[in-house]
Scaffold this active site. Structure first.
Site, PDB file in Angstrom:
ATOM      1  N   HIS A  39       7.883 -26.999 -50.671  1.00  0.00           N
ATOM      2  CA  HIS A  39       8.613 -25.895 -51.318  1.00  0.00           C
ATOM      3  C   HIS A  39       8.259 -24.701 -50.433  1.00  0.00           C
ATOM      4  CE1 HIS A  39       9.730 -23.557 -55.227  1.00  0.00           C
ATOM      5  NE2 HIS A  39       9.568 -22.665 -54.257  1.00  0.00           N
ATOM      6  N   HIS A  46       7.168 -21.656 -48.375  1.00  0.00           N
ATOM      7  CA  HIS A  46       6.212 -20.596 -48.707  1.00  0.00           C
ATOM      8  C   HIS A  46       5.738 -19.910 -47.443  1.00  0.00           C
ATOM      9  CE1 HIS A  46       4.122 -24.450 -48.300  1.00  0.00           C
ATOM     10  NE2 HIS A  46       3.122 -23.774 -47.763  1.00  0.00           N
ATOM     11  N   HIS A  60       2.509 -18.021 -45.864  1.00  0.00           N
ATOM     12  CA  HIS A  60       1.088 -17.704 -45.998  1.00  0.00           C
ATOM     13  C   HIS A  60       0.871 -16.257 -45.536  1.00  0.00           C
ATOM     14  CE1 HIS A  60      -0.468 -21.989 -46.193  1.00  0.00           C
ATOM     15  NE2 HIS A  60       0.730 -22.200 -45.667  1.00  0.00           N
TER      16      HIS A  60
HETATM   17  P1  5GP Z   1       1.197 -25.829 -46.329  1.00  0.00           P
HETATM   18  O1  5GP Z   1       0.183 -26.675 -45.631  1.00  0.00           O
HETATM   19  O2  5GP Z   1       2.209 -26.668 -47.069  1.00  0.00           O
HETATM   20  O3  5GP Z   1       1.808 -24.784 -45.460  1.00  0.00           O
HETATM   21  O4  5GP Z   1       0.385 -24.988 -47.396  1.00  0.00           O
HETATM   22  C1  5GP Z   1       0.200 -25.372 -48.716  1.00  0.00           C
HETATM   23  C2  5GP Z   1      -0.870 -24.480 -49.257  1.00  0.00           C
HETATM   24  O5  5GP Z   1      -0.834 -24.526 -50.668  1.00  0.00           O
HETATM   25  C3  5GP Z   1      -2.284 -24.883 -48.841  1.00  0.00           C
HETATM   26  O6  5GP Z   1      -2.922 -23.802 -48.176  1.00  0.00           O
HETATM   27  C4  5GP Z   1      -2.970 -25.252 -50.163  1.00  0.00           C
HETATM   28  O7  5GP Z   1      -4.324 -24.846 -50.212  1.00  0.00           O
HETATM   29  C5  5GP Z   1      -2.126 -24.525 -51.195  1.00  0.00           C
HETATM   30  N1  5GP Z   1      -2.044 -25.187 -52.467  1.00  0.00           N
HETATM   31  C6  5GP Z   1      -1.740 -26.498 -52.695  1.00  0.00           C
HETATM   32  N2  5GP Z   1      -1.738 -26.757 -54.019  1.00  0.00           N
HETATM   33  C7  5GP Z   1      -2.008 -25.590 -54.638  1.00  0.00           C
HETATM   34  C8  5GP Z   1      -2.135 -25.219 -56.011  1.00  0.00           C
HETATM   35  O8  5GP Z   1      -1.990 -26.023 -56.933  1.00  0.00           O
HETATM   36  N3  5GP Z   1      -2.434 -23.926 -56.280  1.00  0.00           N
HETATM   37  C9  5GP Z   1      -2.600 -22.992 -55.298  1.00  0.00           C
HETATM   38  N4  5GP Z   1      -2.898 -21.756 -55.671  1.00  0.00           N
HETATM   39  N5  5GP Z   1      -2.484 -23.295 -53.985  1.00  0.00           N
HETATM   40  C10 5GP Z   1      -2.197 -24.583 -53.666  1.00  0.00           C
HETATM   41 ZN    ZN Z   2       9.645 -26.426 -55.863  1.00  0.00          ZN
END
Ligand code: 5GP
Ligand code: ZN
Length: 105
Positions: free
Chosen positions: A95, A97, A99
């Site tokens: 989904h 996002h 950072h």
């Molecule tokens: P990606 O690797 O997909 O760019 O980043 C996903 C981010 O979402 C990771 O930094 C991870 O720590 C964070 N994350 C995953 N699950 C949760 C959650 O349930 N709550 C929160 N606050 N962050 C989450």
């Molecule tokens: Zn979603």
């Protein structure tokens, strides 16, 4: 809304996650596993899997303006932004996002 999407559930309020900011298009909350002293995620309310699936230029602009809005709100002037797109680039939650990572103010 996707039934099994963790961020859709957070947006829906299933886990009572505290939002640093919420506007019409997005919510911002702290990353559960922070990689920096300040690590927030800007998440669109619309479920879009990744940047590759986003065809709404206006929404992308609004998400970047949300980065501005939330950093201003917490008084963070210097920060990095990151969008992981695709599994091989480290995307874990499908989904879209953004950072936001910064040091303490
Ligand atoms: P990606 O690797 O997909 O760019 O980043 C996903 C981010 O979402 C990771 O930094 C991870 O720590 C964070 N994350 C995953 N699950 C949760 C959650 O349930 N709550 C929160 N606050 N962050 C989450
Ligand atoms: Zn979603």
């Amino acid at each position: 809304m996707e039934e099994n999407c963790i961020f859709c559930k957070i947006i829906r309020g299933d886990f009572n996650t505290e939002f640093v900011l919420e506007n019409d298009y997005a919510v911002v909350f702290n990353d559960i596993n922070p990689a920096a002293p300040i690590h927030m995620l800007v998440v669109p309310k619309l479920h879009v899997e990744s940047l590759n699936e986003l065809d709404n230029e206006e929404l992308l602009g609004k998400l970047m303006m949300t980065v501005r809005e939330v950093t201003k709100k917490i008084g963070l002037n210097s920060y990095k932004t990151l969008i992981n797109t695709g599994k091989d680039a480290g995307q874990e939650v499908f989904h879209l996002h953004i950072h936001i990572m910064g040091d303490k103010k």
